[in-house]
Scaffold this motif. Structure first.
Motif, PDB file in Angstrom:
ATOM      1  N   THR A  44       0.836  -1.199   0.000  1.00  0.00           N
ATOM      2  CA  THR A  44       0.000   0.000   0.000  1.00  0.00           C
ATOM      3  C   THR A  44       0.869   1.245   0.000  1.00  0.00           C
ATOM      4  O   THR A  44       2.049   1.206   0.350  1.00  0.00           O
ATOM      5  N   ALA A  45       0.263   2.342  -0.415  1.00  0.00           N
ATOM      6  CA  ALA A  45       0.932   3.637  -0.456  1.00  0.00           C
ATOM      7  C   ALA A  45      -0.143   4.708  -0.385  1.00  0.00           C
ATOM      8  O   ALA A  45      -1.287   4.455  -0.753  1.00  0.00           O
ATOM      9  N   PRO A  46       0.206   5.899   0.081  1.00  0.00           N
ATOM     10  CA  PRO A  46      -0.788   6.970   0.119  1.00  0.00           C
ATOM     11  C   PRO A  46      -1.104   7.510  -1.282  1.00  0.00           C
ATOM     12  O   PRO A  46      -1.946   8.370  -1.443  1.00  0.00           O
ATOM     13  N   PHE A  47      -0.427   7.011  -2.286  1.00  0.00           N
ATOM     14  CA  PHE A  47      -0.643   7.430  -3.661  1.00  0.00           C
ATOM     15  C   PHE A  47      -0.900   6.185  -4.505  1.00  0.00           C
ATOM     16  O   PHE A  47      -0.615   5.073  -4.099  1.00  0.00           O
ATOM     17  N   ARG A  48      -1.482   6.375  -5.684  1.00  0.00           N
ATOM     18  CA  ARG A  48      -1.714   5.250  -6.587  1.00  0.00           C
ATOM     19  C   ARG A  48      -0.397   4.969  -7.296  1.00  0.00           C
ATOM     20  O   ARG A  48       0.017   5.698  -8.166  1.00  0.00           O
ATOM     21  N   GLY A  49       0.254   3.881  -6.927  1.00  0.00           N
ATOM     22  CA  GLY A  49       1.549   3.597  -7.543  1.00  0.00           C
ATOM     23  C   GLY A  49       2.267   2.414  -6.936  1.00  0.00           C
ATOM     24  O   GLY A  49       3.454   2.227  -7.162  1.00  0.00           O
ATOM     25  N   ILE A 170      -1.733 -11.029  -3.342  1.00  0.00           N
ATOM     26  CA  ILE A 170      -1.140  -9.718  -3.069  1.00  0.00           C
ATOM     27  C   ILE A 170      -2.190  -8.654  -3.365  1.00  0.00           C
ATOM     28  O   ILE A 170      -2.742  -8.602  -4.460  1.00  0.00           O
ATOM     29  N   LEU A 171      -2.462  -7.828  -2.375  1.00  0.00           N
ATOM     30  CA  LEU A 171      -3.379  -6.701  -2.526  1.00  0.00           C
ATOM     31  C   LEU A 171      -2.542  -5.437  -2.680  1.00  0.00           C
ATOM     32  O   LEU A 171      -1.599  -5.228  -1.907  1.00  0.00           O
ATOM     33  N   THR A 172      -2.876  -4.613  -3.659  1.00  0.00           N
ATOM     34  CA  THR A 172      -2.143  -3.374  -3.851  1.00  0.00           C
ATOM     35  C   THR A 172      -3.126  -2.211  -3.895  1.00  0.00           C
ATOM     36  O   THR A 172      -4.302  -2.397  -4.181  1.00  0.00           O
ATOM     37  N   GLY A 173      -2.608  -1.031  -3.619  1.00  0.00           N
ATOM     38  CA  GLY A 173      -3.432   0.163  -3.743  1.00  0.00           C
ATOM     39  C   GLY A 173      -3.333   1.076  -2.547  1.00  0.00           C
ATOM     40  O   GLY A 173      -2.793   0.710  -1.508  1.00  0.00           O
ATOM     41  N   PRO A 174      -3.896   2.269  -2.685  1.00  0.00           N
ATOM     42  CA  PRO A 174      -3.770   3.280  -1.635  1.00  0.00           C
ATOM     43  C   PRO A 174      -4.734   3.127  -0.475  1.00  0.00           C
ATOM     44  O   PRO A 174      -4.531   3.718   0.564  1.00  0.00           O
ATOM     45  N   SER A 175      -5.773   2.360  -0.623  1.00  0.00           N
ATOM     46  CA  SER A 175      -6.793   2.295   0.421  1.00  0.00           C
ATOM     47  C   SER A 175      -7.127   0.838   0.707  1.00  0.00           C
ATOM     48  O   SER A 175      -7.834   0.194  -0.064  1.00  0.00           O
TER      49      SER A 175
END
Length: 197
Positions: A44-49, A170-175
């Motif tokens: 995860t990240a606070p941005f889409r990336g 694997i889950l990805t994304g900002p939220s």
């Protein structure tokens, strides 16, 4: 006549050796190898990336022979859907919803066809997961799809709880919802620059 080179005392202790018959081999217990256990990972990240690094891992896994599914829930623009998903390395299937552009607003502001396209990607992914059809599944922006109202959190959580033991997800994304973070075996949070901790 030839003289025996064997020691008489040895022959008396091991009668099978005296006549040249090999001793029976005793079965040894072989070590039991543990089956690999799949992990639920969150990037995860606070941005889409947060997807790029995970995509590299998925491509490498497919190149080494694993069956891989990448499902991007909010990336559109290629009008894909399950019937027109891309295949890479022969073992990686890359799936996006059949929508004309990327999704950024809540589901209730989108046409019903858009909502149905995201649901179609989820239904395909869920069937692949529960059917153990792959070894690695990447669910990109799944949390954001939940937050925007395209997917129900309870159904996603229930499905992930039922995943086969060997399957890596694997889950990805900002939220990412807190319930999914709590289920994760590993959480990786990406940051841009900033002061050291």
């Amino acid at each position: 006549m030839t003289a025996s080179l064997r020691n008489a005392s040895t022959e008396s202790r091991h009668p099978l050796r005296a006549v040249g018959i090999p001793r029976p081999v005793q079965a040894r217990s072989l070590p039991v190898l543990a089956r690999p256990e799949g992990l639920l990972q969150v990037h995860t990240a606070p941005f889409r990336g947060s997807f790029g690094g995970v995509f590299s891992q998925a491509l490498r896994s497919a190149g080494l022979g694993s069956r891989v599914l990448i499902s991007q829930f909010l990336k559109g623009g290629v009008d894909q859907g399950p019937e027109h998903s891309l295949r890479l390395c022969g073992r990686l299937q890359w799936l996006r919803p059949a929508v004309p552009s990327c999704l950024t607003q809540p589901a209730d502001l989108e046409p019903e066809l858009v909502h149905a396209a995201v649901q179609e990607v989820w239904a395909f992914s869920r069937d692949q997961l529960l059917g153990a059809a792959v070894e690695l599944m990447v669910l990109d922006e799944l949390g954001l799809a939940i937050e925007l109202g395209f997917l129900a959190a309870e159904e996603v959580i229930s499905t992930l709880e039922q995943r086969p033991a060997h399957l890596d997800v694997i889950l990805t994304g900002p939220s990412i919802p807190l319930e999914l973070l709590a289920m994760a075996d590993q959480v990786t949070q990406l940051r841009r620059g900033g002061a050291p901790c």
